[in-house]
Design an enzyme around this catalytic site. Sequence first.
Site, PDB file in Angstrom:
ATOM      1  N   LYS A 167       0.806  -1.192   0.044  1.00  0.00           N
ATOM      2  CA  LYS A 167       0.019  -0.013  -0.115  1.00  0.00           C
ATOM      3  C   LYS A 167       0.835   1.246  -0.082  1.00  0.00           C
ATOM      4  O   LYS A 167       0.515   2.051  -0.741  1.00  0.00           O
ATOM      5  CB  LYS A 167      -1.014  -0.107   1.226  1.00  0.00           C
ATOM      6  CG  LYS A 167      -1.818   1.164   1.391  1.00  0.00           C
ATOM      7  CD  LYS A 167      -2.746   1.000   2.338  1.00  0.00           C
ATOM      8  CE  LYS A 167      -2.452   0.557   3.694  1.00  0.00           C
ATOM      9  NZ  LYS A 167      -1.984   1.705   4.612  1.00  0.00           N
ATOM     10  N   ARG A 198     -10.798   4.340   9.320  1.00  0.00           N
ATOM     11  CA  ARG A 198     -10.471   3.004  10.100  1.00  0.00           C
ATOM     12  C   ARG A 198     -11.701   2.487  10.873  1.00  0.00           C
ATOM     13  O   ARG A 198     -11.639   1.416  11.106  1.00  0.00           O
ATOM     14  CB  ARG A 198      -9.347   3.408  10.788  1.00  0.00           C
ATOM     15  CG  ARG A 198      -8.504   2.146  11.399  1.00  0.00           C
ATOM     16  CD  ARG A 198      -7.217   2.685  12.106  1.00  0.00           C
ATOM     17  NE  ARG A 198      -6.466   3.524  11.406  1.00  0.00           N
ATOM     18  CZ  ARG A 198      -4.941   3.016  10.845  1.00  0.00           C
ATOM     19  NH1 ARG A 198      -4.419   1.783  11.584  1.00  0.00           N
ATOM     20  NH2 ARG A 198      -4.255   3.835  10.339  1.00  0.00           N
ATOM     21  N   ARG A 221      11.502 -13.085   4.737  1.00  0.00           N
ATOM     22  CA  ARG A 221      12.388 -12.052   4.880  1.00  0.00           C
ATOM     23  C   ARG A 221      13.559 -12.531   5.956  1.00  0.00           C
ATOM     24  O   ARG A 221      13.307 -13.304   6.784  1.00  0.00           O
ATOM     25  CB  ARG A 221      11.680 -10.850   5.259  1.00  0.00           C
ATOM     26  CG  ARG A 221      10.638 -10.252   4.471  1.00  0.00           C
ATOM     27  CD  ARG A 221      10.551  -8.704   4.570  1.00  0.00           C
ATOM     28  NE  ARG A 221       9.753  -8.411   5.789  1.00  0.00           N
ATOM     29  CZ  ARG A 221       9.123  -7.396   5.812  1.00  0.00           C
ATOM     30  NH1 ARG A 221       8.790  -6.552   4.677  1.00  0.00           N
ATOM     31  NH2 ARG A 221       8.407  -7.189   7.012  1.00  0.00           N
ATOM     32  N   ARG A 232      13.471 -11.546  11.579  1.00  0.00           N
ATOM     33  CA  ARG A 232      13.269 -10.602  12.591  1.00  0.00           C
ATOM     34  C   ARG A 232      11.849 -11.191  13.317  1.00  0.00           C
ATOM     35  O   ARG A 232      10.966 -11.546  12.739  1.00  0.00           O
ATOM     36  CB  ARG A 232      12.982  -9.186  12.079  1.00  0.00           C
ATOM     37  CG  ARG A 232      14.364  -8.744  11.414  1.00  0.00           C
ATOM     38  CD  ARG A 232      13.975  -7.106  10.768  1.00  0.00           C
ATOM     39  NE  ARG A 232      12.862  -7.365  10.180  1.00  0.00           N
ATOM     40  CZ  ARG A 232      12.270  -6.386   9.195  1.00  0.00           C
ATOM     41  NH1 ARG A 232      12.970  -4.933   9.601  1.00  0.00           N
ATOM     42  NH2 ARG A 232      11.080  -6.272   8.724  1.00  0.00           N
ATOM     43  N   ARG A 257      -1.159  -9.750  12.854  1.00  0.00           N
ATOM     44  CA  ARG A 257      -1.513  -8.589  12.264  1.00  0.00           C
ATOM     45  C   ARG A 257      -2.631  -8.504  11.264  1.00  0.00           C
ATOM     46  O   ARG A 257      -3.409  -7.547  11.088  1.00  0.00           O
ATOM     47  CB  ARG A 257      -0.126  -7.901  11.872  1.00  0.00           C
ATOM     48  CG  ARG A 257       0.900  -7.315  12.853  1.00  0.00           C
ATOM     49  CD  ARG A 257       2.291  -7.163  12.173  1.00  0.00           C
ATOM     50  NE  ARG A 257       2.251  -5.933  11.369  1.00  0.00           N
ATOM     51  CZ  ARG A 257       2.934  -5.867  10.129  1.00  0.00           C
ATOM     52  NH1 ARG A 257       4.046  -6.899  10.063  1.00  0.00           N
ATOM     53  NH2 ARG A 257       2.948  -5.233   9.472  1.00  0.00           N
TER      54      ARG A 257
END
Length: 224
Positions: free
Chosen positions: A14, A89, A127, A160, A171
Amino acid sequence: MKPIVLFGSPGSGKGTQAKMLTDCLGVPHFSTGDMLRDRIRHGNQISPMVAAKMHSGALVSDELVNQLVMEQITGPEASRGFVLDGYPRTLAQAEHLCKWLDGSGLREVVIHLAVDYNVIIARLTGRRMCPRCGTLYNVASRPPRVDEQCDLDGQKLVIREDDSEEVIRERLAAYDRQTRPVLDYYRKAGRRVVQVDANYDPPGVIFQRIRGAVEADDCSKNGG
Ligand SMILES: [Zn+2]
């Protein structure tokens, strides 16, 4: 005057699309997160209580967020249009924005960057980071020359904490809980929500889809 409202989950690209849109259309990009942080940095327009809430990650009231956004979108900078990111939101925010747009004789284009969460999870859990120099890799799209080793210093790469599958799933679930009712509100109100497939293609291709949707909107207005 073209208000664009951009929705996209974490990992949907985004931010990149918002930047391409603002560069291409020459309109400002308003991100509520940035707006609030900015206010806190530059002075005393936010009460210490709100600042404390922000720092603790608590939700800021709809009223305050609405007020901040209104200041931005009614400002001279936004006279040719704007891209909203991270707003609305909540239902109360969506109602407020729609009411203002309707009252101003404007119609927004809502873009939803639709992604398959399994694709996002695969991408984000791929990642890797070098703990010594901070270089980022991705086992799928940007692998190191030697498996799990930094190209620059040979350190063993790490995942991470933010990129662990559990954290990413949480999330995405949180994003879903928050956003789904807002998108449903737009649809039920008969407002146009454009789904843009943002799964696999490079950012430039996805951007062309968004542009197509924005331009199609222009045509339908001119024609009708
Ligand atoms: Zn390194």
